[in-house]
Structure formats: structure tokens, C-alpha cells
Motif scaffolding. Structure first.
Motif, PDB file in Angstrom:
ATOM      1  N   PHE A  61      10.042   5.948  -3.678  1.00 23.41           N
ATOM      2  CA  PHE A  61       8.506   5.885  -2.821  1.00 23.41           C
ATOM      3  C   PHE A  61       8.481   5.929  -1.771  1.00 23.41           C
ATOM      4  O   PHE A  61       7.504   5.817  -0.979  1.00 23.41           O
ATOM      5  N   GLY A  62       9.643   6.320  -0.649  1.00 24.59           N
ATOM      6  CA  GLY A  62       9.902   5.370   0.540  1.00 24.59           C
ATOM      7  C   GLY A  62      10.408   6.748   1.255  1.00 24.59           C
ATOM      8  O   GLY A  62       9.654   7.242   2.726  1.00 24.59           O
ATOM      9  N   ASN A  63      10.117   7.776   0.364  1.00 20.71           N
ATOM     10  CA  ASN A  63      10.599   9.134   1.217  1.00 20.71           C
ATOM     11  C   ASN A  63       9.321  10.322   1.907  1.00 20.71           C
ATOM     12  O   ASN A  63       8.734  10.670   1.027  1.00 20.71           O
ATOM     13  N   THR A  64       9.139   9.493   2.673  1.00 13.61           N
ATOM     14  CA  THR A  64       7.784   9.796   3.311  1.00 13.61           C
ATOM     15  C   THR A  64       7.581  11.798   2.950  1.00 13.61           C
ATOM     16  O   THR A  64       6.519  11.630   2.978  1.00 13.61           O
ATOM     17  N   GLN A  65       8.610  12.451   3.428  1.00 11.23           N
ATOM     18  CA  GLN A  65       8.772  13.717   4.054  1.00 11.23           C
ATOM     19  C   GLN A  65       8.048  14.576   2.622  1.00 11.23           C
ATOM     20  O   GLN A  65       7.535  15.110   2.206  1.00 11.23           O
ATOM     21  N   TYR A  68       4.653  13.647   1.475  1.00  9.77           N
ATOM     22  CA  TYR A  68       3.400  14.018   1.945  1.00  9.77           C
ATOM     23  C   TYR A  68       3.589  15.439   1.877  1.00  9.77           C
ATOM     24  O   TYR A  68       2.859  16.313   3.157  1.00  9.77           O
ATOM     25  N   ARG A  69       4.346  15.915   1.575  1.00  5.19           N
ATOM     26  CA  ARG A  69       4.806  17.627   1.435  1.00  5.19           C
ATOM     27  C   ARG A  69       3.407  17.901   1.306  1.00  5.19           C
ATOM     28  O   ARG A  69       3.547  19.228   1.671  1.00  5.19           O
ATOM     29  N   SER A  70       2.893  18.012   0.411  1.00  9.22           N
ATOM     30  CA  SER A  70       1.448  19.164   0.174  1.00  9.22           C
ATOM     31  C   SER A  70      -0.057  18.428   0.501  1.00  9.22           C
ATOM     32  O   SER A  70      -0.396  18.885   0.840  1.00  9.22           O
ATOM     33  N   ARG A  71       0.630  17.608   2.285  1.00  8.17           N
ATOM     34  CA  ARG A  71      -0.170  16.968   3.202  1.00  8.17           C
ATOM     35  C   ARG A  71      -0.213  18.033   4.605  1.00  8.17           C
ATOM     36  O   ARG A  71       0.615  17.766   4.663  1.00  8.17           O
ATOM     37  N   ARG A  72      -0.991  18.111   5.068  1.00 10.33           N
ATOM     38  CA  ARG A  72      -1.195  18.665   6.716  1.00 10.33           C
ATOM     39  C   ARG A  72      -1.294  17.616   7.168  1.00 10.33           C
ATOM     40  O   ARG A  72      -1.566  16.509   6.646  1.00 10.33           O
ATOM     41  N   GLU A 534       0.700   1.862   2.370  1.00  5.73           N
ATOM     42  CA  GLU A 534       0.354   3.173   2.613  1.00  5.73           C
ATOM     43  C   GLU A 534      -0.118   3.632   3.632  1.00  5.73           C
ATOM     44  O   GLU A 534       0.342   4.693   4.443  1.00  5.73           O
ATOM     45  N   ARG A 535      -0.577   3.363   4.468  1.00  5.14           N
ATOM     46  CA  ARG A 535      -1.214   3.113   6.380  1.00  5.14           C
ATOM     47  C   ARG A 535       0.499   3.155   6.479  1.00  5.14           C
ATOM     48  O   ARG A 535       0.215   3.823   7.799  1.00  5.14           O
ATOM     49  N   GLN A 536       1.041   2.345   6.500  1.00  3.37           N
ATOM     50  CA  GLN A 536       2.771   2.241   7.001  1.00  3.37           C
ATOM     51  C   GLN A 536       3.492   3.119   7.176  1.00  3.37           C
ATOM     52  O   GLN A 536       4.659   4.457   7.512  1.00  3.37           O
ATOM     53  N   GLU A 541       5.516   9.148   8.919  1.00  2.00           N
ATOM     54  CA  GLU A 541       5.130  10.341   8.407  1.00  2.00           C
ATOM     55  C   GLU A 541       4.477  11.071   9.411  1.00  2.00           C
ATOM     56  O   GLU A 541       5.661  12.214  10.313  1.00  2.00           O
ATOM     57  N   LEU A 542       3.682  10.564  10.012  1.00  2.00           N
ATOM     58  CA  LEU A 542       3.386  11.593  11.192  1.00  2.00           C
ATOM     59  C   LEU A 542       4.045  11.299  12.574  1.00  2.00           C
ATOM     60  O   LEU A 542       4.660  12.967  12.677  1.00  2.00           O
ATOM     61  N   LYS A 543       5.205  10.331  12.741  1.00  2.00           N
ATOM     62  CA  LYS A 543       5.979  10.000  13.844  1.00  2.00           C
ATOM     63  C   LYS A 543       6.754  10.757  13.193  1.00  2.00           C
ATOM     64  O   LYS A 543       7.717  11.360  15.140  1.00  2.00           O
TER      65      LYS A 543
END
Length: 556
Positions: A61-65, A68-72, A534-536, A541-543
Motif C-alpha cells: 500500500f506504500g508503492n505510489t507508482q 496511482y498507475r491508473s491516474r493522471r 492518503e494526502r501524503q 507520487e506527484l513529486k
């Protein structure tokens, strides 16, 4: 006519294919017990025959890549903004006034666009069933299913509102059935939207009084404080207590409790007690309960007007139509939980549908709110009832969404707060109920549960218990569920690892869905405040995308 026609209709059926049986199965029937035990042994044998099964897939659950692979990237930025705003107590307290002011300043067209770029776009899939299709297909491609929910809460006349809700539920069932990739589709229904809530309120009052009377009798026999399934009354002592009240003659009282209905144990549990209302409706004139304030005996079954009887019949017919349509298209119905003053009737009506339609597999799922003090009793009673009567148990476990409303009403009317005193108590109750149900699934391959939780610890607890009990995601007995727009870092890793997971997908026109969004924002304010992880992860992921040159990531 008395309220007994409610339970009479439940027993003998509104116009439908077959009547519903509500008579309890005797608790000491050797043949039934042997068949039940044989079935549970066969289930264990089937799992053993499958040989060594692979371990549960590892979920990170900590692998952000991957999460969020399905999200732009712009969707991640929107999530970050919206979730941060929703965590603001000041904004939540005045959100209706702010929305009204924004609409006046921008005009309807610009306001709609702003909503679709922010709050509406985050939590609502689209305006109608055609517009939501791309999102449903997109999520499905990444392993996440959908539970359709028509989110419109309109200011219509009661007849118009009931008709529109019925149409939307039926079309949602058909849409889910026609578009599903497997037999695992769900559609959500809310019973207060299928009829007048007043009927549910009155019926709930009857069920609550009758259950309270049982607990009073249990206290007199020194059994207060026991778990519901451990609370067994001595019939002889109970008969003596009832006779002293002058409710009926000793001969009449003895005829209520016979070996035919109760077996030969000489005891009576809460399931047997509840059956006296529906399987013994000819005794309605004797069904009285003590008024806790006056100490006087009062009739349990109050009067219904002809209009209220028609409302009750219409609600049962609508439930029946939806269940039959769901059966035709292979979709399961998930009955939403509501406030405690409606919930006893909702659960009772849902059980009637389960008795009729959950024969080969769970078609109807009841919802259990674990922030309630009696959640464990409720779920253990229903599991035992399913065992005795031979139908398939299906449940959705939630923490609950009406805490402030429930506590305010309890304080105003003067009854005990039905909510667990602390968050930690609710957390423990959820895990206790979940563990009990998972144990049942181990021995009963036809039982199923949806773990509807945004709590990462609870999901990890579920995965650990599944591993311990030998429940594999390929069995499709354990489902997971989260709201659209929340906890993608839980939903998508689960789906990509092969676990059945669903998003609760509301839809409807912008202005007509705003009341729904307002209600959900207030109900989930605690969840929103706790969404810091979740915000973290979103920011992380954005960074990462910015650092690696993937800011314009396109899901594939």
C-alpha cells in the motif's frame, strides 16, 4: 388492522412467486444438524482436495507508482486539493452557504464546470449511466469493480421520489448486469427511498420493544450481559414470569413454547423469541410489553392505517421486483444501512429477501454498522439464523456514518447512546465482527462478506486473517470496498493483486447530487480528517513524477 399484517405479509408473501417461510427451524433437530455439519465438512474437504494453494499475493500500500498507475497527474492534484479542503472543519461547517454564494457569483454554467473540476469530479462518476461508462471501464481495466448508486436526493413528492428511485435502481441493476465481466456485479439500494420512512420507523419500534422485553426477561433469570447467542432463557421460568403478568392463561402460554418450535432443550434464545411475532401471529392479542416509564403493559402491535398498509405492501413489492431483476441479470443487491431508528425494520425486511433469494448463493447482502454497541450480537444472530434455515449469508461490514445524528437523537429523546464510546472501541468491534464472519466463511464456502473500509490497518488485518484461515482471493468470498474518490492507494493495489475490490460509484446531475455530496461530506468528516496518509502518498507520487519527468503520465 394491526401491525401484525406487516409480519403476516412477510410470512405469507405479497403477490410473488412463492411465499416466504419465517417459521424458525427447531434448534434440536438431528437430521438438520447432521446435514449442516455434513455440509460444513464437505466444504472443508473441497478446500483440502485442492491441495497446496499458493500464498496470498503480497499487497504493497506504500508503492505510489503502482497505487496511482491508473491516474493522471492532474487527477492526483485534484485529489490532493479536494481531500485537504474536506478535512477543514470550518469549510465543512459552512459548505452549504459557500456553495450557494459561489453559484450566485459564477452563474449556473460556470458553477457546474467548477464542481466537475473539483468536488463533484472527485466523488461522482457522471450525470447518467451513459456518461459514467468510461470511468467504470477504466477502473475495471485496473482490477477495480463498481457498485452503482444513484445519488440524487430530490425535493419531490413522496410518490415521485419513490417512482424515480425505483426506476434508477432497476436501470442500475440492468446496467451492471449488461456491462459486467463476471458474475460479481453489485448494485446498492436504500430502503427508505423505496417507500415512506414512517412505516420503517413504526416497524422498527415494534422489533426494538420485543427485543428489549427479551433482555428484561433474561435479566430476571440472571443472564444480563451475555452475548446474544449465549442468552438462553429457561422456558419454564419464562412461562411463570409471563403468567404472573396476567397476559394470558397458563394453558395458552404453554401452547406458545412447544417442542415442535423450540426443540427439546427447554430453553429459548433470541431467534426463537423473535419468531413469536411472525410465526405466531394469532397470538397478537397477547403480545404486550411493559412501558419502561409507566410500568404498565401496553400492546406491542400498534394500529396501521389503510394507507400505511399500502405503503408497506408497495415497499415489499419493490424489493421483490429488484431482487428478481438482479437474479435475471446476475447482479447482487447490497442494502445500505441507515439510522438506528430505521435499521431494525430494514434488517428484518432484508432478511426476508435473503430467505427467498439467497438459496444457491448470496444475492442479497445486508449491511452491519460496527460503530453500534450491538453490532456483534446482530451479526452472530443473523449468521446463526442462516445456518438454521439453510440460506446463504451475505454481509457488508462498515463502521457507520450517522454518529453525530444518532447521539443527538439519543440525547434529545432520552435513550441510551447506541454508538460505541470511542473510536478504538469501534475499531475493536469491527475487527471482532469481521473475524467472526471470516471464521464462518472458512467452514461455509457459500457465505460471502464485503469489507467496506478506508482503514489500512483493517485491510491488513483482513489479509492476515485470510492467510490464517486459508481463504484465497480466487474463492471470491471476501470482497473489499471503498468510496469513489477515496483511498485509491488501497483499492488499486488490491485489485492489481487479484483481490475482488469495488468502488462505490454515485452518479446524477450536478445540482441534484449536491445534497448527496453534502450529506456524505458530513458523514465522512472523521474519515476526511484522518486522510493525512492518503494526502501524503498523493504528494509523494506527484513529486516522483516531477522528478522523473513523468508529470504527463498517461495510464495504459
Amino acid at each position: 388492522m394491526a401491525l401484525r399484517c406487516v409480519v403476516s405479509v412477510l410470512r405469507f408473501g405479497t403477490p410473488r412467486v412463492a411465499p416466504l417461510s419465517t417459521a424458525p427451524v427447531a434448534r434440536e433437530q438431528p437430521v438438520a444438524r447432521e446435514q449442516s455439519a455434513a455440509g460444513r465438512e464437505a466444504t472443508s474437504g473441497c478446500r483440502a482436495a485442492e491441495g497446496a494453494r499458493p500464498p496470498l499475493p503480497v499487497v504493497d500500500f506504500g508503492n505510489t507508482q503502482e497505487a496511482y498507475r491508473s491516474r493522471r497527474s492532474w487527477e492526483l492534484a485534484r485529489s490532493l486539493l479536494v481531500l485537504r479542503l474536506c478535512a477543514s472543519p470550518a469549510l465543512l461547517a459552512h459548505h452549504e452557504q459557500l456553495l450557494h454564494l459561489t453559484r450566485r457569483l459564477l452563474g449556473q454554467s460556470l458553477f457546474d464546470k467548477l464542481m466537475k473540476m473539483t468536488f463533484y469530479g472527485q466523488f461522482v462518476a457522471g450525470e447518467d449511466q451513459e456518461s459514467i461508462r468510461p470511468l467504470i471501464q477504466h477502473n475495471r481495466a485496473f482490477g477495480v469493480g463498481s457498485i452503482l448508486d444513484y445519488g440524487v436526493e430530490e425535493d419531490l413528492s413522496p410518490q415521485e421520489a419513490e417512482h424515480k428511485e425505483m426506476e434508477s435502481c432497476t436501470s442500475a441493476v440492468e446496467r451492471e448486469g449488461s456491462g459486467r465481466a463476471s458474475d460479481d456485479g453489485f448494485s446498492a439500494i436504500k430502503l427508505t427511498a423505496l417507500g415512506r420512512p414512517q412505516f420503517l420507523l413504526q416497524f422498527s419500534d415494534v422489533l426494538t420493544k420485543w427485543r428489549r422485553f427479551f433482555h428484561q426477561m433474561a435479566a430476571e433469570q440472571g443472564k444480563a450481559g451475555l452475548a446474544a447467542m449465549d442468552m438462553k432463557l429457561e422456558v419454564a421460568v419464562l412461562q411463570e414470569s409471563v403468567a404472573k403478568m396476567g397476559i394470558a392463561s397458563r394453558t395458552e402460554i404453554e401452547s406458545w413454547f412447544t417442542a415442535e418450535t423450540l426443540g427439546v432443550s427447554g430453553t429459548l434464545d433470541l431467534l426463537d423469541w423473535s419468531s413469536l411475532i411472525d410465526s405466531r401471529t394469532e397470538l397478537s392479542k397477547h403480545l404486550v410489553v411493559p412501558n419502561m416509564q409507566t410500568g404498565q403493559l401496553e400492546p406491542l402491535l400498534s394500529q396501521f392505517t389503510e394507507e400505511e398498509e399500502r405503503q408497506m405492501t408497495r415497499m415489499l413489492q419493490r424489493m421483490d421486483i429488484l431482487a428478481k431483476k438482479a437474479t435475471e441479470v446476475g447482479v447482487r443487491l447490497m442494502v445500505d444501512a441507515e439510522q438506528t431508528y430505521f435499521q431494525p425494520a430494514i434488517s428484518r425486511l432484508t432478511l426476508e429477501m435473503q430467505r427467498k433469494f439467497n438459496i444457491e448463493k448470496p444475492l442479497i447482502f445486508n449491511t452491519y454498522q460496527c460503530y453500534l454497541k450491538d453490532a456483534y450480537d446482530n451479526i452472530t444472530l443473523d449468521v446463526e439464523l442462516a445456518r438454521r434455515e439453510g440460506w446463504c449469508f451475505g454481509a457488508k461490514l462498515v463502521r457507520g456514518a450517522y454518529m453525530a445524528q444518532e447521539r443527538a437523537r439519543a440525547a434529545e429523546i432520552g435513550y441510551e447512546d447506541p454508538i460505541n464510546p470511542t473510536y478504538e472501541a469501534t475499531h475493536a468491534m469491527y475487527h471482532r465482527c469481521l473475524s467472526y464472519v471470516l471464521e464462518e466463511l472458512k467452514h461455509n464456502a457459500k457465505a460471502k462478506v464485503m469489507v467496506a473500509s478506508h482503514n489500512e490497518d483493517t485491510v491488513r488485518f483482513t489479509l492476515r486473517r485470510m492467510e490464517e484461515l486459508g481463504l484465497h482471493p480466487a474463492d471470491r468470498q471476501v470482497y473489499f470496498g471503498q468510496l469513489l474518490g477515496m483511498c485509491d492507494q488501497i483499492s488499486f493495489p488490491l485489485g492489481q493483486a487479484g483481490f475482488p475490490v469495488y468502488k462505490y460509484v454515485p452518479y446524477g446531475p450536478v445540482m441534484e447530487v449536491l445534497p448527496y455530496l453534502s450529506r456524505r461530506a458530513l458523514e465522512n468528516s472523521g474519515v476526511m480528517k484522518g486522510a493525512w496518509r492518503e494526502r501524503q502518498l498523493l504528494w509523494q507520487e506527484l513529486k516522483r513524477r516531477l522528478r522523473t519527468g513523468n508529470l504527463f503520465h498517461r495510464p495504459a
